[in-house]
Design an enzyme around this catalytic site. Structure first.
Site, mmCIF file in Angstrom:
data_model
loop_
_atom_site.group_PDB
_atom_site.id
_atom_site.type_symbol
_atom_site.label_atom_id
_atom_site.label_comp_id
_atom_site.label_asym_id
_atom_site.label_seq_id
_atom_site.Cartn_x
_atom_site.Cartn_y
_atom_site.Cartn_z
ATOM 1 N N PHE A 54 0.815 -1.220 0.000
ATOM 2 C CA PHE A 54 0.000 0.000 0.000
ATOM 3 C C PHE A 54 0.843 1.263 0.000
ATOM 4 C CE2 PHE A 54 0.636 -1.790 4.164
ATOM 5 C CZ PHE A 54 1.171 -0.744 4.887
ATOM 6 N N TYR A 55 2.130 1.129 -0.264
ATOM 7 C CA TYR A 55 2.990 2.313 -0.367
ATOM 8 C C TYR A 55 2.821 2.930 -1.746
ATOM 9 C CZ TYR A 55 5.622 1.311 3.951
ATOM 10 O OH TYR A 55 6.004 1.109 5.249
ATOM 11 N N GLY A 56 1.712 3.625 -1.905
ATOM 12 C CA GLY A 56 1.381 4.199 -3.188
ATOM 13 C C GLY A 56 0.108 3.570 -3.729
#
Length: 337
Positions: A54-56
């Site tokens: 979920f980093y981006g």
């Protein structure tokens, strides 16, 4: 040197979040250049890279950078220990510790990687309070047995969870390969809440995220307007708190001037100094870096602090009470889960 998965690794790792989960994502070619540099500064030792599903956004997160990197540089596969966070329902952004939830997350990550690199370590980003630590470990161990991940890890967990999870892993014939928690001069919780002690008791290495306090300790954030990405909502960087917190930064800057290095290097060096020190476990700071210059600064492990330096900084930490929590109240429900 710290040992991860039976490999002696670089004492400072590389957090990938800031290249994709930010106001202005790093252009892909620049990002690959940055990642290449973090391998080069490791000088032959494996370096830990820490990313997240979920980093981006779904179309451009850590996994996409990793797919591009190892497609271009397949020779670097064994030079990196890859730790990926996932296990979150991306619609509700709540943790899902069920086997189905964790498996779906891992499958999505592996689909993006498309075989260019195995996930060496996988950790649920936050503990699902509806699933016991034992069940979470059983589910992760099942994914390990299936060969979908190399090893299981934990993130943002408390002492009780670590101890129960470590015992469960032992019963299953596996082990917790790392625990990722926040640790810096501005966030010393793990030294007092039992987390570091539990990791030491079970010989679990710690990944220390935000070792520069989301940029605060770099000296480059003087007001909330200077913050970027997720740091913009940090209570510690809001106007009502930052003036008081800059008192700690001022002392870090003084020591940096004395040692001819940057404040960020002092902050990272302080975290690194705790590794295997006074009964603590191995601790690997994983600062972010989204430019070659920042990699050369933050992953420079030649900066060492003397006992005198550490005693001075401890005196400062004892005298200055950091104002503001680690996260806004709305983001804090799963802290130390």
């Amino acid at each position: 040197m710290p040992n991860i998965l039976d490999k002696d690794v670089r004492g400072i790792g590389h957090g990938l979040m800031g290249m994709t989960w930010t106001d202005t994502p790093t252009p892909i070619d620049t990002a690959l250049e940055v990642m290449k540099k973090s391998i080069e500064v490791a000088k032959g030792h494996p370096v830990t890279w820490n990313g997240g599903e979920f980093y981006g956004p779904p179309e451009h997160n850590s996994l996409h950078l990793l797919k591009a990197y190892f497609t271009r540089y397949p020779e670097d596969v064994d030079k990196v220990i890859l730790c990926i966070k996932g296990g979150m329902n991306l619609q509700t952004f709540k943790p899902d510790g069920s086997y189905e939830g964790l498996s779906a997350s891992v499958d999505k990550c592996n689909a993006i990687l498309d075989g260019v690199k195995k996930i060496d370590q996988f950790e649920q980003a936050r503990r699902d309070p509806n699933v016991s630590p034992t069940e979470i470990i059983e589910n992760l161990a099942r994914l390990e047995e299936e060969g979908k991940i190399g090893a299981l890890s934990l993130s943002e967990v408390g002492e009780k969870t670590i101890r129960e999870a470590a015992e469960a892993a032992k019963e299953l014939g596996t082990k917790i390969s790392s625990v990722e928690v926040e640790f810096s001069m501005a966030s010393t919780d793990i030294l007092h809440n039992g987390v570091a002690r539990a990791c030491a008791d079970y010989n679990i290495p710690i990944y220390a995220y935000s070792p520069i306090g989301r940029g605060l300790l770099s000296g480059k954030i003087r007001s909330k307007e200077d913050a970027r990405g997720i740091a913009k909502v940090s209570p510690r960087l809001q106007d009502e708190n930052i003036a008081e917190n800059l008192k700690l930064v001022a002392e870090v800057e003084k020591l940096a001037t004395k040692k001819d290095c940057t404040p960020a290097q002092i902050a990272i060096g302080w975290v690194k100094h705790h590794s295997n020190w006074n009964g603590l476990p191995a601790i690997i700071p994983i600062p972010g870096a989204s430019s070659v210059k920042r990699v050369e600064e933050n992953l420079n492990d030649s900066i060492t602090l003397s006992d005198e330096d550490m005693n001075h900084l401890q005196d400062v930490i004892n005298k200055i009470e950091i104002q503001g929590g680690r996260y806004p109240e709305s983001h804090s429900a799963y802290n130390w889960g």
